[in-house]
Scaffold this active site. Sequence first.
Site, PDB file in Angstrom:
ATOM      1  N   ARG A   1      -2.850   0.454  14.474  1.00  0.00           N
ATOM      2  CA  ARG A   1      -1.751  -0.162  15.237  1.00  0.00           C
ATOM      3  C   ARG A   1      -2.228  -0.505  16.633  1.00  0.00           C
ATOM      4  O   ARG A   1      -3.111   0.172  17.162  1.00  0.00           O
ATOM      5  CB  ARG A   1      -0.584   0.834  15.378  1.00  0.00           C
ATOM      6  CG  ARG A   1       0.072   1.252  14.078  1.00  0.00           C
ATOM      7  CD  ARG A   1       1.113   0.238  13.635  1.00  0.00           C
ATOM      8  NE  ARG A   1       1.728   0.630  12.386  1.00  0.00           N
ATOM      9  CZ  ARG A   1       1.240   0.400  11.180  1.00  0.00           C
ATOM     10  NH1 ARG A   1       0.102  -0.251  11.052  1.00  0.00           N
ATOM     11  NH2 ARG A   1       1.861   0.785  10.096  1.00  0.00           N
TER      12      ARG A   1
ATOM     13  N   ARG B   1       0.838  -1.195   0.000  1.00  0.00           N
ATOM     14  CA  ARG B   1       0.000   0.000   0.000  1.00  0.00           C
ATOM     15  C   ARG B   1       0.877   1.251   0.000  1.00  0.00           C
ATOM     16  O   ARG B   1       1.986   1.243   0.531  1.00  0.00           O
ATOM     17  CB  ARG B   1      -0.883   0.022   1.258  1.00  0.00           C
ATOM     18  CG  ARG B   1      -1.889  -1.120   1.317  1.00  0.00           C
ATOM     19  CD  ARG B   1      -3.170  -0.700   2.011  1.00  0.00           C
ATOM     20  NE  ARG B   1      -2.958  -0.244   3.376  1.00  0.00           N
ATOM     21  CZ  ARG B   1      -3.829   0.534   4.024  1.00  0.00           C
ATOM     22  NH1 ARG B   1      -4.930   0.922   3.427  1.00  0.00           N
ATOM     23  NH2 ARG B   1      -3.600   0.912   5.269  1.00  0.00           N
TER      24      ARG B   1
ATOM     25  N   LYS C   1       2.632  -9.734  10.819  1.00  0.00           N
ATOM     26  CA  LYS C   1       2.010  -9.695   9.485  1.00  0.00           C
ATOM     27  C   LYS C   1       2.356 -10.948   8.673  1.00  0.00           C
ATOM     28  O   LYS C   1       3.523 -11.220   8.406  1.00  0.00           O
ATOM     29  CB  LYS C   1       2.465  -8.429   8.763  1.00  0.00           C
ATOM     30  CG  LYS C   1       1.823  -8.231   7.413  1.00  0.00           C
ATOM     31  CD  LYS C   1       1.786  -6.766   7.057  1.00  0.00           C
ATOM     32  CE  LYS C   1       1.429  -6.552   5.610  1.00  0.00           C
ATOM     33  NZ  LYS C   1       1.071  -5.159   5.340  1.00  0.00           N
TER      34      LYS C   1
HETATM   35  P1  ATP Z   1      -0.872  -0.085   7.042  1.00  0.00           P
HETATM   36  O1  ATP Z   1      -1.305  -0.323   5.672  1.00  0.00           O
HETATM   37  O2  ATP Z   1      -1.925  -0.250   8.056  1.00  0.00           O
HETATM   38  O3  ATP Z   1      -0.068   1.163   7.215  1.00  0.00           O
HETATM   39  P2  ATP Z   1       1.503  -1.722   7.079  1.00  0.00           P
HETATM   40  O4  ATP Z   1       2.452  -1.037   7.972  1.00  0.00           O
HETATM   41  O5  ATP Z   1       1.431  -3.200   7.152  1.00  0.00           O
HETATM   42  O6  ATP Z   1       0.039  -1.302   7.383  1.00  0.00           O
HETATM   43  P3  ATP Z   1       1.539  -1.775   4.242  1.00  0.00           P
HETATM   44  O7  ATP Z   1       1.814  -0.695   3.295  1.00  0.00           O
HETATM   45  O8  ATP Z   1       0.167  -2.369   4.272  1.00  0.00           O
HETATM   46  O9  ATP Z   1       1.905  -1.222   5.662  1.00  0.00           O
HETATM   47  O10 ATP Z   1       2.555  -2.957   3.976  1.00  0.00           O
HETATM   48  C1  ATP Z   1       3.842  -2.724   3.525  1.00  0.00           C
HETATM   49  C2  ATP Z   1       4.790  -2.977   4.649  1.00  0.00           C
HETATM   50  O11 ATP Z   1       4.866  -4.373   4.844  1.00  0.00           O
HETATM   51  C3  ATP Z   1       6.204  -2.554   4.322  1.00  0.00           C
HETATM   52  O12 ATP Z   1       6.463  -1.325   4.888  1.00  0.00           O
HETATM   53  C4  ATP Z   1       7.108  -3.641   4.917  1.00  0.00           C
HETATM   54  O13 ATP Z   1       7.643  -3.245   6.150  1.00  0.00           O
HETATM   55  C5  ATP Z   1       6.170  -4.784   5.172  1.00  0.00           C
HETATM   56  N1  ATP Z   1       6.512  -5.935   4.299  1.00  0.00           N
HETATM   57  C6  ATP Z   1       7.093  -5.944   3.097  1.00  0.00           C
HETATM   58  N2  ATP Z   1       7.241  -7.194   2.622  1.00  0.00           N
HETATM   59  C7  ATP Z   1       6.701  -8.004   3.557  1.00  0.00           C
HETATM   60  C8  ATP Z   1       6.543  -9.396   3.651  1.00  0.00           C
HETATM   61  N3  ATP Z   1       6.943 -10.231   2.689  1.00  0.00           N
HETATM   62  N4  ATP Z   1       5.960  -9.859   4.771  1.00  0.00           N
HETATM   63  C9  ATP Z   1       5.524  -9.046   5.764  1.00  0.00           C
HETATM   64  N5  ATP Z   1       5.649  -7.720   5.722  1.00  0.00           N
HETATM   65  C10 ATP Z   1       6.230  -7.193   4.641  1.00  0.00           C
HETATM   66  C1  BTN Z   2       0.366  -4.472   1.730  1.00  0.00           C
HETATM   67  O1  BTN Z   2       0.257  -5.066   2.803  1.00  0.00           O
HETATM   68  O2  BTN Z   2       0.782  -3.317   1.683  1.00  0.00           O
HETATM   69  C2  BTN Z   2      -0.075  -5.163   0.469  1.00  0.00           C
HETATM   70  C3  BTN Z   2       0.964  -6.085  -0.095  1.00  0.00           C
HETATM   71  C4  BTN Z   2       0.508  -6.739  -1.376  1.00  0.00           C
HETATM   72  C5  BTN Z   2       1.542  -7.608  -2.013  1.00  0.00           C
HETATM   73  C6  BTN Z   2       1.034  -8.369  -3.200  1.00  0.00           C
HETATM   74  S1  BTN Z   2       2.152  -9.607  -3.781  1.00  0.00           S
HETATM   75  C7  BTN Z   2       1.193  -9.859  -5.220  1.00  0.00           C
HETATM   76  C8  BTN Z   2       0.719  -8.480  -5.663  1.00  0.00           C
HETATM   77  N1  BTN Z   2       1.703  -7.847  -6.525  1.00  0.00           N
HETATM   78  C9  BTN Z   2       2.226  -6.751  -5.954  1.00  0.00           C
HETATM   79  O3  BTN Z   2       3.104  -6.032  -6.465  1.00  0.00           O
HETATM   80  N2  BTN Z   2       1.689  -6.553  -4.752  1.00  0.00           N
HETATM   81  C10 BTN Z   2       0.680  -7.545  -4.426  1.00  0.00           C
END
Ligand code: ATP
Ligand code: BTN
Length: 320
Positions: free
Chosen positions: A317, A117, A182
Amino acid sequence: MKDHSIKLGILKSLSQGGFHSGEELGEKFGISRAAISKHIKGIQAWGVDIFRVQGKGYQLAKPMQLLDQQIIQAQVENHVELIPIIDSTNQYLLDRAQDLDSGSVCLSEYQIKGRGRRGREWISPFGSNLYLSMYWRLDAGMAAAMGLSLVVGVAIVEALELLKFEDVKLKWPNDLYYQDRKLAGILVEMSGQAGAAANLVIGMGLNLMMTDKTQGITQPWASLSEVAGVQSIDRNQLATTMIQTLNKTLLDYELKGMQGFVERWNRLDNFIHRPVKLIMGEREITGISRGINEQGAVIVETESGLETFIGGEISLRPHH
Ligand code: ATP
Ligand code: BTN
C-alpha cells in the site's frame, strides 16, 4: 445450468441501439410483455443500466458491444470459449484443466462468483468489463509460477500499450493501476501437477467502462474508458490482443525465464521510489519501494537497508 438465452437475446436486441418495446420483444421471443418486464429486471440485476420510456420501450443507458466468440477465435490459435454467464472463468478452466490444451481461453460477460486473491470477491457487472482466463501448462513446474504471475502483469500492460493506452502501471505483485486506482486484477491459480509440470489458470479482470453505480468495491478503482490515448474501445479487439500478447509472452518466459522481465516490470512499477508499507498479517514494514528482483520479490529500502519480500500473503500500500 440455468438457461439465460432469453435474457441474452433481449440484450442482443438492446445492444443494437434505440428503443425496443415490450410488445416487439415479446413477439420476438414468444413470451408476454409481463415476462419481458421480468427478464429486464433480471438483466438489471446483472449490473446493466436499462431504462424504460412510456410508449417507447426499453433502451440501454449507454451503448454496449457484446463479445463475439467467432470474431475472436478467427484471430487467435488458442481455443476460445465464450460463456456469457458463468460462476468464474478461472473455476471453469480449473475444472476442465485435464482435458484442455495449454493456452485455452475462457471469456465471459458476467461472473456470478468472480473471485480475487485470498477469497475476496471480484465485482463483475455484465458487458462492461473483460473477464478472461487462460489455462497454461508450465513445464518448468511450480518454482517458476511466481515469476509467471509477474510476467502476466507485464504482458497485459504491454498489450494495452500496443493498443495506445497510456500510463497504465503495475502494483506488486500483479495488479494494474491507473492514477493510483485499481484498473485490473490478476489471479493465478493451480489445478495440481502433472508430473513435473504445473497446471495453472491465469485470470484477469479488467475494468472497461464500469459506472459509479457499481457497488461493493472497497477501494478506489479505475476504468479503461478514462485512460488517456484512446477514444473508443473495441472489446473483441481488446480480447484478441490480450490473448495473443499473453500467449507470446508466456512462451517467451518459458524459454528465457525472468531474463529481461525485471527491467520491463520496473519500468511499469506504479510505486517505484515512493514510500510504501507492506502488510503481512499483523506485521507492517515501511520504506521506499525499489522495484523487484530476479526472484520476483519486491525490494523495499527500510531503515536497515535494502530488504526483499516475497509471498502471497503480502499486501503493498502507499504510505502517506
Ligand atoms: P492485495 O492483493 O495487495 O491485498 P487488493 O486490496 O487489491 O490488493 P485483491 O484481493 O488483490 O486485494 O483484490 C480484491 C479487491 O479488489 C476486493 O477487495 C475489492 O475491493 C476490489 N475489487 C473487486 N472488484 C473490483 C473491480 N471490478 N475493480 C476494482 N477493484 C475491485
Ligand atoms: C485480484 O485483484 O484479487 C484478482 C482479481 C482477478 C479477477 C479475474 S476476472 C477473471 C478471473 N475469474 C475469476 O473468478 N477471477 C479472475
